[in-house]
Design a protein around this motif. Structure first.
Motif, PDB file in Angstrom:
ATOM      1  N   ILE A 166      14.792 -12.438   2.623  1.00 40.56           N
ATOM      2  CA  ILE A 166      15.817 -12.070   3.601  1.00 40.56           C
ATOM      3  C   ILE A 166      16.782 -13.252   3.676  1.00 40.56           C
ATOM      4  O   ILE A 166      16.458 -14.293   4.237  1.00 40.56           O
ATOM      5  N   GLN A 167      17.959 -13.111   3.108  1.00 35.80           N
ATOM      6  CA  GLN A 167      18.836 -14.254   2.899  1.00 35.80           C
ATOM      7  C   GLN A 167      19.444 -14.815   4.180  1.00 35.80           C
ATOM      8  O   GLN A 167      19.648 -16.014   4.313  1.00 35.80           O
ATOM      9  N   LYS A 168      19.769 -13.962   5.129  1.00 33.79           N
ATOM     10  CA  LYS A 168      20.339 -14.422   6.396  1.00 33.79           C
ATOM     11  C   LYS A 168      19.563 -13.791   7.556  1.00 33.79           C
ATOM     12  O   LYS A 168      20.044 -12.877   8.224  1.00 33.79           O
ATOM     13  N   PRO A 169      18.352 -14.276   7.793  1.00 29.16           N
ATOM     14  CA  PRO A 169      17.492 -13.639   8.800  1.00 29.16           C
ATOM     15  C   PRO A 169      18.013 -13.828  10.226  1.00 29.16           C
ATOM     16  O   PRO A 169      18.570 -14.871  10.573  1.00 29.16           O
ATOM     17  N   LEU A 170      17.820 -12.797  11.023  1.00 34.04           N
ATOM     18  CA  LEU A 170      18.140 -12.837  12.446  1.00 34.04           C
ATOM     19  C   LEU A 170      16.830 -12.978  13.209  1.00 34.04           C
ATOM     20  O   LEU A 170      15.927 -12.148  13.066  1.00 34.04           O
ATOM     21  N   ILE A 171      16.744 -14.028  14.030  1.00 35.66           N
ATOM     22  CA  ILE A 171      15.485 -14.378  14.698  1.00 35.66           C
ATOM     23  C   ILE A 171      15.655 -14.311  16.208  1.00 35.66           C
ATOM     24  O   ILE A 171      16.636 -14.819  16.761  1.00 35.66           O
ATOM     25  N   ALA A 172      14.679 -13.679  16.869  1.00 32.87           N
ATOM     26  CA  ALA A 172      14.644 -13.634  18.336  1.00 32.87           C
ATOM     27  C   ALA A 172      13.630 -14.645  18.856  1.00 32.87           C
ATOM     28  O   ALA A 172      12.542 -14.792  18.294  1.00 32.87           O
TER      29      ALA A 172
ATOM     30  N   GLN B 273      22.216 -25.859  13.534  1.00 37.43           N
ATOM     31  CA  GLN B 273      21.704 -26.066  12.183  1.00 37.43           C
ATOM     32  C   GLN B 273      22.049 -24.904  11.251  1.00 37.43           C
ATOM     33  O   GLN B 273      21.683 -24.915  10.076  1.00 37.43           O
ATOM     34  N   GLY B 274      22.725 -23.898  11.783  1.00 40.65           N
ATOM     35  CA  GLY B 274      23.193 -22.790  10.954  1.00 40.65           C
ATOM     36  C   GLY B 274      22.301 -21.562  10.949  1.00 40.65           C
ATOM     37  O   GLY B 274      22.531 -20.637  10.174  1.00 40.65           O
ATOM     38  N   MET B 275      21.279 -21.537  11.815  1.00 37.88           N
ATOM     39  CA  MET B 275      20.380 -20.382  11.854  1.00 37.88           C
ATOM     40  C   MET B 275      20.903 -19.335  12.831  1.00 37.88           C
ATOM     41  O   MET B 275      21.524 -19.671  13.847  1.00 37.88           O
ATOM     42  N   MET B 276      20.646 -18.080  12.513  1.00 35.10           N
ATOM     43  CA  MET B 276      21.026 -16.974  13.393  1.00 35.10           C
ATOM     44  C   MET B 276      19.879 -16.704  14.358  1.00 35.10           C
ATOM     45  O   MET B 276      18.925 -16.006  14.026  1.00 35.10           O
ATOM     46  N   VAL B 277      19.970 -17.307  15.548  1.00 34.20           N
ATOM     47  CA  VAL B 277      18.892 -17.262  16.525  1.00 34.20           C
ATOM     48  C   VAL B 277      19.454 -16.810  17.868  1.00 34.20           C
ATOM     49  O   VAL B 277      20.479 -17.315  18.322  1.00 34.20           O
ATOM     50  N   LEU B 278      18.748 -15.867  18.519  1.00 32.79           N
ATOM     51  CA  LEU B 278      19.169 -15.376  19.822  1.00 32.79           C
ATOM     52  C   LEU B 278      18.015 -15.441  20.816  1.00 32.79           C
ATOM     53  O   LEU B 278      16.854 -15.373  20.430  1.00 32.79           O
ATOM     54  N   GLY B 279      18.337 -15.553  22.098  1.00 27.69           N
ATOM     55  CA  GLY B 279      17.323 -15.593  23.142  1.00 27.69           C
ATOM     56  C   GLY B 279      17.709 -16.567  24.236  1.00 27.69           C
ATOM     57  O   GLY B 279      18.845 -17.059  24.255  1.00 27.69           O
ATOM     58  N   PRO B 280      16.788 -16.905  25.131  1.00 28.56           N
ATOM     59  CA  PRO B 280      15.417 -16.376  25.217  1.00 28.56           C
ATOM     60  C   PRO B 280      15.368 -14.993  25.871  1.00 28.56           C
ATOM     61  O   PRO B 280      16.075 -14.737  26.837  1.00 28.56           O
ATOM     62  N   TYR B 281      14.525 -14.122  25.305  1.00 32.05           N
ATOM     63  CA  TYR B 281      14.368 -12.758  25.804  1.00 32.05           C
ATOM     64  C   TYR B 281      13.114 -12.638  26.667  1.00 32.05           C
ATOM     65  O   TYR B 281      12.040 -13.102  26.257  1.00 32.05           O
ATOM     66  N   PRO B 282      13.220 -12.008  27.847  1.00 34.34           N
ATOM     67  CA  PRO B 282      11.992 -11.666  28.588  1.00 34.34           C
ATOM     68  C   PRO B 282      11.155 -10.717  27.741  1.00 34.34           C
ATOM     69  O   PRO B 282      11.645  -9.668  27.312  1.00 34.34           O
ATOM     70  N   PRO B 283       9.899 -11.056  27.472  1.00 36.42           N
ATOM     71  CA  PRO B 283       9.088 -10.279  26.512  1.00 36.42           C
ATOM     72  C   PRO B 283       8.900  -8.809  26.878  1.00 36.42           C
ATOM     73  O   PRO B 283       8.912  -7.962  25.988  1.00 36.42           O
ATOM     74  N   ASP B 284       8.709  -8.500  28.177  1.00 35.29           N
ATOM     75  CA  ASP B 284       8.431  -7.105  28.527  1.00 35.29           C
ATOM     76  C   ASP B 284       9.604  -6.200  28.168  1.00 35.29           C
ATOM     77  O   ASP B 284       9.425  -5.153  27.537  1.00 35.29           O
ATOM     78  N   GLY B 285      10.798  -6.612  28.513  1.00 32.40           N
ATOM     79  CA  GLY B 285      11.965  -5.804  28.180  1.00 32.40           C
ATOM     80  C   GLY B 285      12.258  -5.802  26.695  1.00 32.40           C
ATOM     81  O   GLY B 285      12.692  -4.790  26.133  1.00 32.40           O
ATOM     82  N   PHE B 286      12.006  -6.932  26.052  1.00 33.79           N
ATOM     83  CA  PHE B 286      12.279  -7.060  24.620  1.00 33.79           C
ATOM     84  C   PHE B 286      11.472  -6.051  23.815  1.00 33.79           C
ATOM     85  O   PHE B 286      11.994  -5.368  22.934  1.00 33.79           O
ATOM     86  N   PHE B 287      10.175  -5.955  24.124  1.00 32.16           N
ATOM     87  CA  PHE B 287       9.330  -5.008  23.401  1.00 32.16           C
ATOM     88  C   PHE B 287       9.453  -3.596  23.964  1.00 32.16           C
ATOM     89  O   PHE B 287       9.469  -2.622  23.217  1.00 32.16           O
ATOM     90  N   GLY B 288       9.562  -3.489  25.292  1.00 28.56           N
ATOM     91  CA  GLY B 288       9.622  -2.170  25.915  1.00 28.56           C
ATOM     92  C   GLY B 288      10.852  -1.375  25.537  1.00 28.56           C
ATOM     93  O   GLY B 288      10.810  -0.144  25.452  1.00 28.56           O
TER      94      GLY B 288
END
Length: 352
Positions: A203-209, A241-256
């Motif tokens: 995955i060349q440009k991964p998006l990370i939560a 550093q050039g990474m595609m990173v988003l958050g912080p996400y509350p886990p319950d809503g993130f998965f729900g």
């Protein structure tokens, strides 16, 4: 570069002989396709496998005993004897034998991995409580492999068709989690995830939560300040550093809300925060992968399951997927190494 006809040697540790490990091996390798994709080498005991074969009333189960991994044959299940004189097993019970067998198999497999005699390793579950005490207390496969390969930081990454989730803190008490979560640790773990998504999963440009720690993400500091003081600064540094990173996400809503489907990888703050939703969604299709290591190791995402051992109902799907993932990652790594090597050669020619 290995020959295109080369078959990977994949080691498989038998795990606790009183758990479901032996049953999973027998069931998985009744499917002849696995033996066509790699050279499987079981570190364990043929005697134990025969005991389970008889209990499960499986007549057709063929294997050959070898002394060393380089003697492994294609289209056969190969077994290296790691425990002598096993007359009986206490199926479904924690015992000294179960821990001894698991440790013996694991030590032999890790030695072969260190000497590059096998190409990847799949570890079946052990019961930490009965693992023999050595120089240090056995905490888990991940920690043992990290010690063997002198790796300071790695990432326990759970992989399924639905998600890939890693954790900042592995096997630690919940009361210790907040003190273990630092800006530096989050950056280290996320960097490993980013690298493995690129090199091992193509995955060349991964998006990370990145998930938060406290309920509701701390409610702007009302019920916890880790999101403000630790997690968000780590995210900003990762972005710099050039990474595609988003958050912080509350886990319950993130998965729900199924927001996780938008991301290539997820960083959870602690074990159960990431693994409970993962196992609910993955079912028997989940795999535990140790990212950030020079050697490939995968494992089914379940435990020894003493309660169903020997009853013929254990599902081998996670073991099969562990084998497939180990082979896929080896292929991706090899391809990326070759691409980098070719790019370097091209660059050198251009400079000339």
């Amino acid at each position: 570069m290995k020959d295109s006809n080369y078959k990977l040697k994949v080691g498989i540790t038998i795990g606790d002989v009183n758990g479901i490990g032996p049953e999973l091996i027998i069931k998985a390798f009744q499917d002849t396709r696995l033996k066509e994709l790699c050279i499987p080498i079981v570190y364990g005991s043929s005697r134990v496998l025969n005991i389970y074969r008889k209990i499960l009333r499986i007549n057709k189960f063929h294997y050959q005993i070898i002394q060393k991994a380089d003697q492994g044959h294609f289209n056969k299940l190969n077994i290296i004897e790691c425990l002598d004189n096993v007359d009986k097993v206490e199926i479904g019970q924690a015992s000294e034998l179960g821990g001894l067998a698991a440790q013996s198999a694991l030590k032999r497999a890790i030695e072969d991995a260190q000497h590059q005699v096998i190409d990847a390793l799949v570890t079946l579950p052990v019961d930490k409580a009965v693992m023999p005490a050595g120089e240090t207390k056995f905490v888990g496969h991940t920690e043992m492999l990290a010690h063997a390969f002198n790796v300071r930081e790695n990432l326990m990454l759970m992989v399924s068709d639905e998600m890939r989730v890693g954790v900042v803190t592995n096997h630690v008490s919940i009361r210790d989690v907040p003190n273990k979560i630092t800006k530096e640790k989050i950056i280290q773990k996320t960097s490993i995830l980013h690298q493995t998504l690129v090199e091992d999963f193509n995955i060349q440009k991964p998006l990370i939560a990145i998930l938060g720690l406290n309920p509701h993400g701390g409610d702007k500091g009302l019920i916890g300040k880790e999101e403000i003081e630790v997690i968000t600064p780590a995210i900003e540094e990762l972005k710099n550093q050039g990474m595609m990173v988003l958050g912080p996400y509350p886990p319950d809503g993130f998965f729900g809300s199924f927001t996780f489907k938008k991301f290539d990888g997820i960083i959870a703050m602690y074990h159960d925060q990431g693994l409970i939703p993962f196992k609910l969604l993955a079912g028997y299709g989940g795999v535990n992968y140790t990212a950030g290591m020079p050697f490939i190791r995968t494992s089914p995402d379940h435990g020894v399951a003493y309660d169903i051992a020997g009853k013929g109902i254990a599902d081998a799907e996670s073991l099969r997927r562990s084998l497939y993932l180990a082979m896929d990652i080896h292929r991706n790594r090899t391809m990326n190494i070759e691409l980098k090597s070719n790019a370097l050669k091209t660059s050198e020619l251009q400079r000339e």
